[in-house]
Design a protein around this motif. Structure first.
Motif, short mmCIF file in Angstrom:
data_model
loop_
_atom_site.label_atom_id
_atom_site.label_comp_id
_atom_site.label_asym_id
_atom_site.label_seq_id
_atom_site.Cartn_x
_atom_site.Cartn_y
_atom_site.Cartn_z
N ALA A 243 0.83 -1.21 0.00
CA ALA A 243 0.00 0.00 0.00
C ALA A 243 0.86 1.26 0.00
O ALA A 243 0.54 2.25 -0.67
CB ALA A 243 -0.93 -0.01 1.21
N GLN A 244 1.98 1.23 0.73
CA GLN A 244 2.87 2.37 0.76
C GLN A 244 3.53 2.61 -0.60
O GLN A 244 3.75 3.76 -0.99
CB GLN A 244 3.94 2.18 1.84
N CYS A 245 3.83 1.53 -1.31
CA CYS A 245 4.42 1.68 -2.64
C CYS A 245 3.44 2.33 -3.60
O CYS A 245 3.81 3.25 -4.35
CB CYS A 245 4.86 0.31 -3.18
N PHE A 246 2.20 1.88 -3.59
CA PHE A 246 1.19 2.49 -4.46
C PHE A 246 0.97 3.95 -4.09
O PHE A 246 0.75 4.80 -4.97
CB PHE A 246 -0.11 1.70 -4.40
N GLU A 247 1.01 4.26 -2.79
CA GLU A 247 0.86 5.64 -2.35
C GLU A 247 2.03 6.50 -2.84
O GLU A 247 1.84 7.64 -3.26
CB GLU A 247 0.77 5.70 -0.83
N THR A 248 3.23 5.94 -2.81
CA THR A 248 4.40 6.66 -3.31
C THR A 248 4.21 7.01 -4.79
O THR A 248 4.47 8.14 -5.20
CB THR A 248 5.68 5.80 -3.14
N THR A 249 3.76 6.04 -5.57
CA THR A 249 3.52 6.29 -6.99
C THR A 249 2.48 7.39 -7.17
O THR A 249 2.66 8.30 -8.00
CB THR A 249 3.04 5.01 -7.69
N ARG A 250 1.39 7.33 -6.42
CA ARG A 250 0.34 8.34 -6.55
C ARG A 250 0.88 9.75 -6.29
O ARG A 250 0.54 10.71 -6.99
CB ARG A 250 -0.83 8.03 -5.61
N ARG A 251 1.73 9.87 -5.29
CA ARG A 251 2.29 11.18 -4.96
C ARG A 251 3.24 11.66 -6.07
O ARG A 251 3.26 12.85 -6.41
CB ARG A 251 3.03 11.12 -3.62
N LEU A 252 4.02 10.75 -6.62
CA LEU A 252 4.96 11.12 -7.67
C LEU A 252 4.25 11.52 -8.97
O LEU A 252 4.59 12.54 -9.58
CB LEU A 252 5.94 9.97 -7.93
N VAL A 253 3.27 10.73 -9.38
CA VAL A 253 2.59 11.05 -10.64
C VAL A 253 1.78 12.35 -10.52
O VAL A 253 1.63 13.09 -11.50
CB VAL A 253 1.69 9.89 -11.12
N LYS A 254 1.29 12.62 -9.31
CA LYS A 254 0.55 13.87 -9.11
C LYS A 254 1.47 15.06 -9.31
O LYS A 254 1.11 16.03 -10.00
CB LYS A 254 -0.07 13.89 -7.71
N GLN A 255 2.67 15.00 -8.73
CA GLN A 255 3.61 16.10 -8.85
C GLN A 255 4.16 16.23 -10.27
O GLN A 255 4.45 17.33 -10.74
CB GLN A 255 4.77 15.92 -7.87
N LEU A 256 4.26 15.10 -10.96
CA LEU A 256 4.79 15.11 -12.33
C LEU A 256 3.71 15.37 -13.37
O LEU A 256 4.02 15.60 -14.54
CB LEU A 256 5.48 13.78 -12.62
N GLY A 257 2.46 15.31 -12.96
CA GLY A 257 1.37 15.54 -13.91
C GLY A 257 1.17 14.41 -14.89
O GLY A 257 0.72 14.63 -16.03
N ILE A 258 1.49 13.19 -14.48
CA ILE A 258 1.32 12.03 -15.36
C ILE A 258 -0.13 11.56 -15.28
O ILE A 258 -0.63 11.26 -14.20
CB ILE A 258 2.27 10.89 -14.96
N PRO A 259 -0.83 11.47 -16.40
CA PRO A 259 -2.24 11.07 -16.37
C PRO A 259 -2.44 9.58 -16.12
O PRO A 259 -1.52 8.77 -16.33
CB PRO A 259 -2.74 11.47 -17.76
N GLU A 260 -3.65 9.23 -15.65
CA GLU A 260 -4.01 7.83 -15.46
C GLU A 260 -3.86 7.07 -16.78
O GLU A 260 -4.15 7.60 -17.85
CB GLU A 260 -5.45 7.71 -14.97
N GLY A 261 -3.40 5.83 -16.67
CA GLY A 261 -3.24 5.01 -17.86
C GLY A 261 -1.85 5.07 -18.47
O GLY A 261 -1.51 4.24 -19.30
N GLN A 262 -1.04 6.06 -18.01
CA GLN A 262 0.31 6.19 -18.58
C GLN A 262 1.40 5.74 -17.60
O GLN A 262 2.57 5.96 -17.86
CB GLN A 262 0.56 7.63 -19.00
N TYR A 263 1.00 5.10 -16.52
CA TYR A 263 2.00 4.63 -15.56
C TYR A 263 1.56 3.32 -14.92
O TYR A 263 0.37 2.99 -14.91
CB TYR A 263 2.25 5.68 -14.47
N THR A 264 2.54 2.57 -14.42
CA THR A 264 2.27 1.30 -13.75
C THR A 264 3.17 1.16 -12.53
O THR A 264 4.37 1.47 -12.60
CB THR A 264 2.52 0.10 -14.69
N THR A 265 2.59 0.69 -11.44
CA THR A 265 3.36 0.32 -10.25
C THR A 265 3.60 -1.18 -10.30
O THR A 265 2.66 -1.96 -10.51
CB THR A 265 2.59 0.67 -8.96
N CYS A 266 4.86 -1.60 -10.12
CA CYS A 266 5.18 -3.02 -10.23
C CYS A 266 6.32 -3.37 -9.27
O CYS A 266 6.89 -2.49 -8.63
CB CYS A 266 5.54 -3.39 -11.67
N PHE A 267 6.65 -4.68 -9.21
CA PHE A 267 7.59 -5.15 -8.20
C PHE A 267 8.61 -6.10 -8.81
O PHE A 267 8.28 -6.99 -9.59
CB PHE A 267 6.81 -5.84 -7.07
N GLN A 268 9.86 -5.90 -8.43
CA GLN A 268 10.99 -6.61 -9.03
C GLN A 268 11.64 -7.58 -8.05
O GLN A 268 11.21 -7.74 -6.91
CB GLN A 268 12.04 -5.59 -9.47
#
Length: 354
Positions: A243-268
């Motif tokens: 949940a924290q990882c997804f929250e991190t992504t949400r905060r980053l894409v908001k600041q970068l102005g990346i729209p929904e559908g153009q990013y993915t959260t994943c795990f390595q």
């Protein structure tokens, strides 16, 4: 009424200094096979990392993983090794030095590694001998996980509980919500975005076995479903790594102005046959070119210092895999490393806890 009753008590002056222990995961002392094998054994024998009973864990690590993985890992470490040694340790040493400069003489800043050197034990012993009033422990992990931050907290308590006198002890559990953490990655990403029109943005975090996420679910399965339950961070899942990882992504894409559908959260970094948290970065990398996403910018926001998992795994191995499946451009946003903003963030974490 007597005047003494009305007088405001004078603030108590702190008698001793405050210790600040900066802790990262660890790194081999050298990229040689023996040193890498030694590091892997200490790392993987931690019951919070491979959370199975001691005897099978010992057989697995000492009988299979360490002997067979060490030679391959040693070659990889040789690729990231620099004239300053391990990048992860070098950036930690810079952080130690610069944070000490910023905080001044009222603080004692020491770098430690959960595995190998400099050890947590050695750092805490320095604090103990100086009679410090307070100790603040800052693991270098933006998101909390039992296998990383939890293990560091556990090790510190294991050592300190043997002391006759235990000072005021404060732990930092996570800092993904700190504005300077987000700003640091945003600044690094903007240098790429200004030059390239990317089709997609990948936010790749280090993976964990699903069982470890479930073990941390205080609701015993009522909330944690390893799915849409991570769509928001709340009181019930605030320490869930996924949940924290997804929250991190949400905060980053908001600041970068990346729209929904153009990013993915994943795990390595999957290891073994048991299911790990998904989606898997490796699978995503293969699929993106098939969907017409030829130019990708990748982030590794679970790491504050570039290391084997960022430079090699995300920056090189996934790049090769992406190109093999038809991708054209794969770039990696660097971590915070030795940036002034990272030092400012650390100083903020300390000052907010004094």
């Amino acid at each position: 009424m007597e005047a003494s009753v009305l007088q405001k008590p004078a603030a108590t002056k702190q008698l001793g200094k405050t210790g600040v222990l900066l802790v990262n995961l660890g790194t081999p002392d050298s990229p040689s096979v023996p040193d890498v094998r030694k590091y892997l054994r200490e790392f993987l024998m931690d019951g919070r990392v491979i959370d199975i009973p001691l005897i099978p864990r010992t057989l697995l690590v000492n009988g299979i993983i360490a002997p067979f993985r060490a030679p391959k890992s040693a070659k990889t470490y040789q690729e990231v090794w620099t004239e300053n040694g391990s990048p992860l340790k070098y950036y930690g040493e810079v952080a130690e030095r610069e944070l000490q400069r910023v905080l001044g003489d009222e603080f004692v800043v020491k770098l430690a590694m959960r595995y190998q050197s400099p050890s947590i034990q050695s750092g805490l012993e320095i604090f103990q001998k100086q009679g410090l009033t307070k100790i603040i422990v800052i693991p270098f992990f933006p998101q909390y996980a039992s296998a990383t931050t939890g293990s560091i907290h556990d090790k510190v308590m294991e050592i300190v509980r043997e002391w006759q006198i235990i000072p005021d002890l404060t732990f930092v559990s996570s800092f993904l919500d700190h504005p300077k953490f987000i700003e640091g990655f945003v600044r690094n990403a903007q240098k790429f975005i200004q030059q390239t029109d990317y089709d997609h943005f990948v936010f790749s975090y280090h993976g964990l076995p699903e069982r470890q996420i479930r073990k941390g679910d205080v609701t015993k399965g009522q909330v944690c479903k390893l799915g849409s339950c991570c769509d928001s961070l709340n009181a019930m899942n605030q320490y869930c790594y996924r949940a924290q990882c997804f929250e991190t992504t949400r905060r980053l894409v908001k600041q970068l102005g990346i729209p929904e559908g153009q990013y993915t959260t994943c795990f390595q970094s999957r290891l073994g046959k048991d299911p790990w948290i998904q989606p898997y970065t490796e699978d995503l990398v293969k699929e993106l070119p098939k969907k017409g996403m030829k130019r990708v910018l990748a982030f590794s926001p679970a790491f504050v210092a570039d290391c084997l998992e960022t430079t090699i795994e995300v920056g090189e191995e996934y790049k090769e895999l992406f190109e093999e499946h038809g991708g054209e451009q794969w770039d990696l946003v660097e971590s915070l490393n030795d940036s002034p903003l990272w030092i400012e963030l650390l100083a903020d974490l300390v000052k907010s806890r004094v």
